[in-house]
Motif scaffolding. Structure first.
Motif, PDB file in Angstrom:
ATOM      1  N   VAL A  10       0.879  -1.075  -0.003  1.00  0.00           N
ATOM      2  CA  VAL A  10       0.089  -0.011  -0.138  1.00  0.00           C
ATOM      3  C   VAL A  10       1.003   1.236   0.164  1.00  0.00           C
ATOM      4  O   VAL A  10       1.507   1.716   1.123  1.00  0.00           O
ATOM      5  CB  VAL A  10      -1.092  -0.065   1.207  1.00  0.00           C
ATOM      6  CG1 VAL A  10      -1.932   1.363   1.163  1.00  0.00           C
ATOM      7  CG2 VAL A  10      -1.856  -1.228   1.312  1.00  0.00           C
ATOM      8  N   ALA A  11       1.211   1.967  -1.332  1.00  0.00           N
ATOM      9  CA  ALA A  11       2.043   2.692  -1.256  1.00  0.00           C
ATOM     10  C   ALA A  11       1.539   4.138  -1.158  1.00  0.00           C
ATOM     11  O   ALA A  11       2.389   5.253  -1.381  1.00  0.00           O
ATOM     12  CB  ALA A  11       3.000   2.732  -2.584  1.00  0.00           C
ATOM     13  N   GLY A  12       0.175   4.419  -1.189  1.00  0.00           N
ATOM     14  CA  GLY A  12      -0.280   5.691  -0.860  1.00  0.00           C
ATOM     15  C   GLY A  12      -1.756   5.470  -0.742  1.00  0.00           C
ATOM     16  O   GLY A  12      -2.342   4.448  -0.152  1.00  0.00           O
ATOM     17  N   GLU A  13      -2.695   6.573  -1.386  1.00  0.00           N
ATOM     18  CA  GLU A  13      -3.945   6.268  -0.945  1.00  0.00           C
ATOM     19  C   GLU A  13      -4.900   7.148  -2.205  1.00  0.00           C
ATOM     20  O   GLU A  13      -4.384   7.715  -2.990  1.00  0.00           O
ATOM     21  CB  GLU A  13      -4.432   7.298   0.211  1.00  0.00           C
ATOM     22  CG  GLU A  13      -4.094   8.454   0.380  1.00  0.00           C
ATOM     23  CD  GLU A  13      -4.381   9.235   1.313  1.00  0.00           C
ATOM     24  OE1 GLU A  13      -4.434   8.735   2.601  1.00  0.00           O
ATOM     25  OE2 GLU A  13      -4.332  10.366   1.632  1.00  0.00           O
ATOM     26  N   LEU A  14      -6.025   6.688  -2.052  1.00  0.00           N
ATOM     27  CA  LEU A  14      -7.082   7.152  -3.294  1.00  0.00           C
ATOM     28  C   LEU A  14      -7.006   8.680  -2.829  1.00  0.00           C
ATOM     29  O   LEU A  14      -7.547   9.056  -1.702  1.00  0.00           O
ATOM     30  CB  LEU A  14      -8.661   6.420  -3.333  1.00  0.00           C
ATOM     31  CG  LEU A  14      -8.332   4.897  -3.507  1.00  0.00           C
ATOM     32  CD1 LEU A  14      -9.993   4.413  -3.738  1.00  0.00           C
ATOM     33  CD2 LEU A  14      -7.531   4.681  -4.649  1.00  0.00           C
ATOM     34  N   GLU A  35      -2.443   8.926  -4.904  1.00  0.00           N
ATOM     35  CA  GLU A  35      -1.493   9.893  -4.161  1.00  0.00           C
ATOM     36  C   GLU A  35      -0.435   8.754  -3.456  1.00  0.00           C
ATOM     37  O   GLU A  35      -0.593   8.280  -2.664  1.00  0.00           O
ATOM     38  CB  GLU A  35      -2.119  10.911  -3.369  1.00  0.00           C
ATOM     39  CG  GLU A  35      -0.855  11.761  -2.816  1.00  0.00           C
ATOM     40  CD  GLU A  35      -1.390  12.864  -2.175  1.00  0.00           C
ATOM     41  OE1 GLU A  35      -1.325  14.014  -2.974  1.00  0.00           O
ATOM     42  OE2 GLU A  35      -1.547  12.823  -0.716  1.00  0.00           O
ATOM     43  N   PHE A  36       0.862   8.869  -4.048  1.00  0.00           N
ATOM     44  CA  PHE A  36       1.987   8.118  -3.453  1.00  0.00           C
ATOM     45  C   PHE A  36       2.359   8.672  -2.146  1.00  0.00           C
ATOM     46  O   PHE A  36       2.685  10.071  -2.385  1.00  0.00           O
ATOM     47  CB  PHE A  36       3.041   7.947  -4.510  1.00  0.00           C
ATOM     48  CG  PHE A  36       3.033   6.789  -5.356  1.00  0.00           C
ATOM     49  CD1 PHE A  36       3.541   5.357  -5.027  1.00  0.00           C
ATOM     50  CD2 PHE A  36       2.210   6.951  -6.561  1.00  0.00           C
ATOM     51  CE1 PHE A  36       3.231   4.580  -5.879  1.00  0.00           C
ATOM     52  CE2 PHE A  36       2.179   5.878  -7.553  1.00  0.00           C
ATOM     53  CZ  PHE A  36       2.815   4.553  -7.203  1.00  0.00           C
ATOM     54  N   ALA A  74      -4.785   6.692 -14.892  1.00  0.00           N
ATOM     55  CA  ALA A  74      -4.823   7.324 -13.470  1.00  0.00           C
ATOM     56  C   ALA A  74      -4.052   8.539 -13.285  1.00  0.00           C
ATOM     57  O   ALA A  74      -3.001   8.803 -13.876  1.00  0.00           O
ATOM     58  CB  ALA A  74      -4.492   6.172 -12.688  1.00  0.00           C
ATOM     59  N   GLU A  75      -4.430   9.384 -12.613  1.00  0.00           N
ATOM     60  CA  GLU A  75      -4.127  10.492 -12.172  1.00  0.00           C
ATOM     61  C   GLU A  75      -2.908  10.094 -10.925  1.00  0.00           C
ATOM     62  O   GLU A  75      -3.646   9.480 -10.051  1.00  0.00           O
ATOM     63  CB  GLU A  75      -4.774  11.632 -11.493  1.00  0.00           C
ATOM     64  CG  GLU A  75      -4.135  12.875 -11.216  1.00  0.00           C
ATOM     65  CD  GLU A  75      -5.127  13.837 -10.933  1.00  0.00           C
ATOM     66  OE1 GLU A  75      -4.425  14.844 -10.283  1.00  0.00           O
ATOM     67  OE2 GLU A  75      -6.317  13.796 -10.854  1.00  0.00           O
ATOM     68  N   VAL A  76      -1.811  10.410 -10.983  1.00  0.00           N
ATOM     69  CA  VAL A  76      -0.798   9.906 -10.151  1.00  0.00           C
ATOM     70  C   VAL A  76      -0.056  11.198  -9.770  1.00  0.00           C
ATOM     71  O   VAL A  76       0.345  11.745 -10.280  1.00  0.00           O
ATOM     72  CB  VAL A  76       0.098   8.644 -10.586  1.00  0.00           C
ATOM     73  CG1 VAL A  76       1.251   8.310  -9.832  1.00  0.00           C
ATOM     74  CG2 VAL A  76      -0.664   7.519 -11.166  1.00  0.00           C
ATOM     75  N   THR A  77       0.005  11.367  -8.145  1.00  0.00           N
ATOM     76  CA  THR A  77       0.819  12.478  -7.807  1.00  0.00           C
ATOM     77  C   THR A  77       1.491  11.946  -6.367  1.00  0.00           C
ATOM     78  O   THR A  77       1.370  10.750  -6.136  1.00  0.00           O
ATOM     79  CB  THR A  77      -0.407  13.647  -7.016  1.00  0.00           C
ATOM     80  OG1 THR A  77      -1.298  12.909  -6.213  1.00  0.00           O
ATOM     81  CG2 THR A  77      -1.123  14.338  -8.249  1.00  0.00           C
ATOM     82  N   THR A  78       2.126  12.737  -5.797  1.00  0.00           N
ATOM     83  CA  THR A  78       3.052  12.443  -4.846  1.00  0.00           C
ATOM     84  C   THR A  78       2.688  13.527  -3.553  1.00  0.00           C
ATOM     85  O   THR A  78       2.382  14.360  -3.797  1.00  0.00           O
ATOM     86  CB  THR A  78       4.510  12.589  -5.025  1.00  0.00           C
ATOM     87  OG1 THR A  78       4.927  13.703  -5.808  1.00  0.00           O
ATOM     88  CG2 THR A  78       4.966  11.285  -6.040  1.00  0.00           C
TER      89      THR A  78
END
Length: 145
Positions: A10-14, A35-36, A74-78
């Motif tokens: 689990v590297a992040g969240e929705l 979001e990582f 997918a939209e991927v952010t950090t």
């Protein structure tokens, strides 16, 4: 063929851009914003009920003609924490792995416990990329939805 039940990192969240119907279980996601919070190099990551794979893993999976899953943008952010804890880490491109197959029959499926089930040949694609180093996995016992 063997199958494995797997719990990816689990590297992040929705995140707030995600659109989902929470009136059903598991929720149905129609738009994914992930979001990582951190990343340890795995080619497969999750945040319930979604899975993401690297573009490289997608290419490998498509090259073997996998069944039971499709890919979507997918939209991927950090997160801020990601930048503070891992300032020098650059994420590779990730895509949404949308699982719709039968566990224990297709290359990708979901177990009754809502875990990801993958075939040995799909597992080998991730293994070749060292893409499951943070995941927990075990042999799938055959129960399916």
């Amino acid at each position: 063929m063997e199958y494995y039940e797997i719990k990816p990192l689990v590297a992040g969240e929705l995140a707030e851009g995600t659109v989902m119907d929470t009136s059903v279980h598991p929720p149905i996601v129609s738009k994914l914003h992930f979001e990582f919070a951190g990343w340890l190099g795995d080619a497969l990551v999750t945040s319930f009920p979604c899975f993401l794979v690297t573009e490289e893993a997608k290419r490998g999976l498509l090259s073997i003609g996998i069944t039971g899953a499709t890919f979507a943008d997918a939209e991927v952010t950090t997160s801020e924490d990601f930048h503070e804890v891992q300032p020098d880490v650059e994420l590779p491109p990730f895509v949404w792995l949308k699982v719709d197959g039968e566990a224990g029959q297709d290359d990708f499926g979901i177990s009754q416990e809502l875990n990801l089930v993958i075939s040995e040949r799909a597992f080998d694609v991730f293994d070749d990329l060292l893409g499951l180093s943070s995941a927990d996995f075990w042999e799938f016992d055959g129960g399916s939805e």
